[in-house]
Design an enzyme around this catalytic site. Structure first.
Site, PDB file in Angstrom:
ATOM      1  N   HIS A   9      -7.906 -26.493 -33.405  1.00 59.54           N
ATOM      2  CA  HIS A   9      -7.611 -27.810 -32.817  1.00 59.54           C
ATOM      3  C   HIS A   9      -6.373 -27.660 -31.926  1.00 59.54           C
ATOM      4  O   HIS A   9      -5.431 -26.934 -32.271  1.00 59.54           O
ATOM      5  CB  HIS A   9      -7.365 -28.827 -33.927  1.00 59.54           C
ATOM      6  CG  HIS A   9      -7.333 -30.235 -33.412  1.00 59.54           C
ATOM      7  ND1 HIS A   9      -6.261 -30.735 -32.723  1.00 59.54           N
ATOM      8  CD2 HIS A   9      -8.255 -31.229 -33.444  1.00 59.54           C
ATOM      9  CE1 HIS A   9      -6.519 -31.995 -32.367  1.00 59.54           C
ATOM     10  NE2 HIS A   9      -7.725 -32.319 -32.794  1.00 59.54           N
ATOM     11  N   SER A  21     -10.236 -39.455 -27.341  1.00 64.74           N
ATOM     12  CA  SER A  21     -10.235 -40.904 -27.130  1.00 64.74           C
ATOM     13  C   SER A  21     -11.626 -41.531 -27.166  1.00 64.74           C
ATOM     14  O   SER A  21     -11.907 -42.468 -26.421  1.00 64.74           O
ATOM     15  CB  SER A  21      -9.509 -41.249 -25.826  1.00 64.74           C
ATOM     16  OG  SER A  21      -8.153 -40.861 -25.899  1.00 64.74           O
ATOM     17  N   GLU A  48      -3.879 -29.425 -31.462  1.00 66.08           N
ATOM     18  CA  GLU A  48      -2.596 -29.750 -32.105  1.00 66.08           C
ATOM     19  C   GLU A  48      -2.057 -28.544 -32.866  1.00 66.08           C
ATOM     20  O   GLU A  48      -0.844 -28.372 -32.993  1.00 66.08           O
ATOM     21  CB  GLU A  48      -2.765 -30.984 -33.014  1.00 66.08           C
ATOM     22  CG  GLU A  48      -2.928 -32.248 -32.176  1.00 66.08           C
ATOM     23  CD  GLU A  48      -3.666 -33.387 -32.858  1.00 66.08           C
ATOM     24  OE1 GLU A  48      -3.897 -33.327 -34.068  1.00 66.08           O
ATOM     25  OE2 GLU A  48      -4.031 -34.346 -32.142  1.00 66.08           O
ATOM     26  N   GLU A  53     -12.651 -30.577 -26.327  1.00 64.30           N
ATOM     27  CA  GLU A  53     -11.623 -31.610 -26.386  1.00 64.30           C
ATOM     28  C   GLU A  53     -10.566 -31.349 -25.326  1.00 64.30           C
ATOM     29  O   GLU A  53      -9.617 -30.573 -25.566  1.00 64.30           O
ATOM     30  CB  GLU A  53     -10.940 -31.602 -27.755  1.00 64.30           C
ATOM     31  CG  GLU A  53     -11.876 -31.847 -28.912  1.00 64.30           C
ATOM     32  CD  GLU A  53     -11.119 -32.426 -30.099  1.00 64.30           C
ATOM     33  OE1 GLU A  53     -11.357 -33.588 -30.425  1.00 64.30           O
ATOM     34  OE2 GLU A  53     -10.256 -31.725 -30.654  1.00 64.30           O
ATOM     35  N   ASN A  58     -11.840 -37.038 -37.702  1.00 61.46           N
ATOM     36  CA  ASN A  58     -10.678 -36.174 -37.939  1.00 61.46           C
ATOM     37  C   ASN A  58      -9.498 -37.066 -38.289  1.00 61.46           C
ATOM     38  O   ASN A  58      -8.908 -37.695 -37.422  1.00 61.46           O
ATOM     39  CB  ASN A  58     -10.382 -35.345 -36.680  1.00 61.46           C
ATOM     40  CG  ASN A  58      -9.138 -34.486 -36.859  1.00 61.46           C
ATOM     41  OD1 ASN A  58      -8.680 -34.277 -37.984  1.00 61.46           O
ATOM     42  ND2 ASN A  58      -8.595 -33.998 -35.753  1.00 61.46           N
ATOM     43  N   GLY A 114      -5.944 -38.614 -28.092  1.00 63.35           N
ATOM     44  CA  GLY A 114      -4.955 -39.595 -28.540  1.00 63.35           C
ATOM     45  C   GLY A 114      -4.279 -40.354 -27.415  1.00 63.35           C
ATOM     46  O   GLY A 114      -3.245 -40.988 -27.631  1.00 63.35           O
ATOM     47  N   LYS A 159      -6.691 -36.145 -39.243  1.00 61.45           N
ATOM     48  CA  LYS A 159      -5.415 -35.465 -38.987  1.00 61.45           C
ATOM     49  C   LYS A 159      -4.519 -35.600 -40.229  1.00 61.45           C
ATOM     50  O   LYS A 159      -5.043 -35.566 -41.339  1.00 61.45           O
ATOM     51  CB  LYS A 159      -4.730 -36.028 -37.740  1.00 61.45           C
ATOM     52  CG  LYS A 159      -5.687 -36.129 -36.546  1.00 61.45           C
ATOM     53  CD  LYS A 159      -4.977 -36.376 -35.258  1.00 61.45           C
ATOM     54  CE  LYS A 159      -5.996 -36.653 -34.176  1.00 61.45           C
ATOM     55  NZ  LYS A 159      -5.497 -36.451 -32.846  1.00 61.45           N
TER      56      LYS A 159
HETATM   57  C1  PEP Z   1      -8.999 -35.345 -32.292  1.00 62.06           C
HETATM   58  O1  PEP Z   1      -8.123 -35.455 -33.123  1.00 62.06           O
HETATM   59  O2  PEP Z   1      -9.681 -34.316 -32.272  1.00 62.06           O
HETATM   60  C2  PEP Z   1      -9.233 -36.433 -31.350  1.00 62.06           C
HETATM   61  C3  PEP Z   1     -10.210 -36.328 -30.505  1.00 62.06           C
HETATM   62  O3  PEP Z   1      -8.382 -37.521 -31.434  1.00 62.06           O
HETATM   63  P1  PEP Z   1      -8.567 -38.937 -30.686  1.00 62.06           P
HETATM   64  O4  PEP Z   1      -9.992 -39.377 -30.956  1.00 62.06           O
HETATM   65  O5  PEP Z   1      -7.569 -39.819 -31.334  1.00 62.06           O
HETATM   66  O6  PEP Z   1      -8.346 -38.721 -29.236  1.00 62.06           O
END
Ligand code: PEP
Length: 251
Positions: free
Chosen positions: A94, A211, A96, A166, A8, A172, A10
């Site tokens: 997601h 992460s 975000e 998630e 992803n 992040g 983003k």
């Molecule tokens: C994500 O954007 O879905 C995500 C899991 O980000 P990260 O791996 O940076 O935590």
């Protein structure tokens, strides 16, 4: 079931950088027994497709779509437009977007259903916030999110959805949940899928995100019930992401 790893990006990489990423990634050795996809910004999908040439790995994914296929919805992108690009997957819900743009379970459900009808597998993102976890509400919250999101989906083997668990506090932050926490939650989510799809639920992959990196991917992907990963930060460097894919499925 083949494991699935989705990058992803983003809001990173316009067409120029996206094309360069794909060309660099394609030079790397990848495990055969692994599905890989890249969720690129809309404006970079064409560059990703062009840089792939005739190759099919990584598969193309979008990061969002609207819940209608045509109409007066300025600025939105329709699922049928994404299927013209041969997008195999599209993220929905997601955290975000839920947090920054107010996306609700109802919107996520509508998006997932229209995507599936357009032949694109919705990647339904669910996860509890830190506060919800502190209150011990995580099981209830993610079950409710998934129950709502799959309401309009079919389990007929076409455009099979993917679920991404998630935990919001792990995204992040460099602070992933433990594989045991993910395993327990994936079991919980599998129950929701079985209730909705019956035996067809066995074909739905539940991936973990939050992460994930080169050091922890192996442990996540060898944990029972974890069918892959959604990777943000650690997908931005093509070589690092290829190494992560290799570490996920050791030769
Ligand atoms: C994500 O954007 O879905 C995500 C899991 O980000 P990260 O791996 O940076 O935590």
């Amino acid at each position: 079931m083949k494991k699935l790893i989705i990058a992803n990006w983003k809001m990173h990489y316009g067409p120029l950088k996206a094309g360069a990423w794909v060309r660099a990634f394609r030079r790397e050795r990848l495990p055969k027994d692994l599905d890989v996809a890249v969720a690129a910004p809309f404006v970079s999908l064409a560059a990703v497709r062009a840089s792939l040439g005739r190759a099919s790995i990584p598969a193309l994914a979008a990061q969002d779509a609207f819940w209608a296929n045509e109409g007066a919805f300025t600025g939105e992108i329709a699922p049928v437009m994404l299927s013209e690009f041969s997008c195999a997957y599209c993220l929905v819900g997601h955290s975000e977007r839920r947090i920054n743009l107010g996306e609700t379970d109802e919107m996520v459900a509508k998006k997932a259903a229209v995507l599936q009808k357009a032949g694109i597998s919705p990647v339904i993102c669910v996860g509890e916030t830190e506060t919800q976890r502190r209150k011990g509400e995580q099981d209830k919250i993610v079950r409710a999110q998934l129950t709502a999101a799959v309401a309009g989906l079919k389990g007929d083997g076409r455009a099979v959805p993917v679920v991404a668990y998630e935990p919001v506090w792990a995204i992040g932050t460099g602070r992933p949940c433990t594989p045991q926490h993910a395993k327990d939650m994936h079991g919980n989510l599998r129950g929701v899928l079985k209730k909705k799809f019956g035996a067809a639920a066995d074909h739905v992959r539940i991936v973990y995100g939050g992460s994930v990196d080169l050091r922890n991917i192996g442990e996540f992907l060898t944990t029972t019930g974890i069918d892959g990963a959604l990777v943000g930060g650690a997908s931005l460097d093509p070589r690092n992401f290829a190494l992560l894919c290799r570490a996920a499925i050791p030769a």
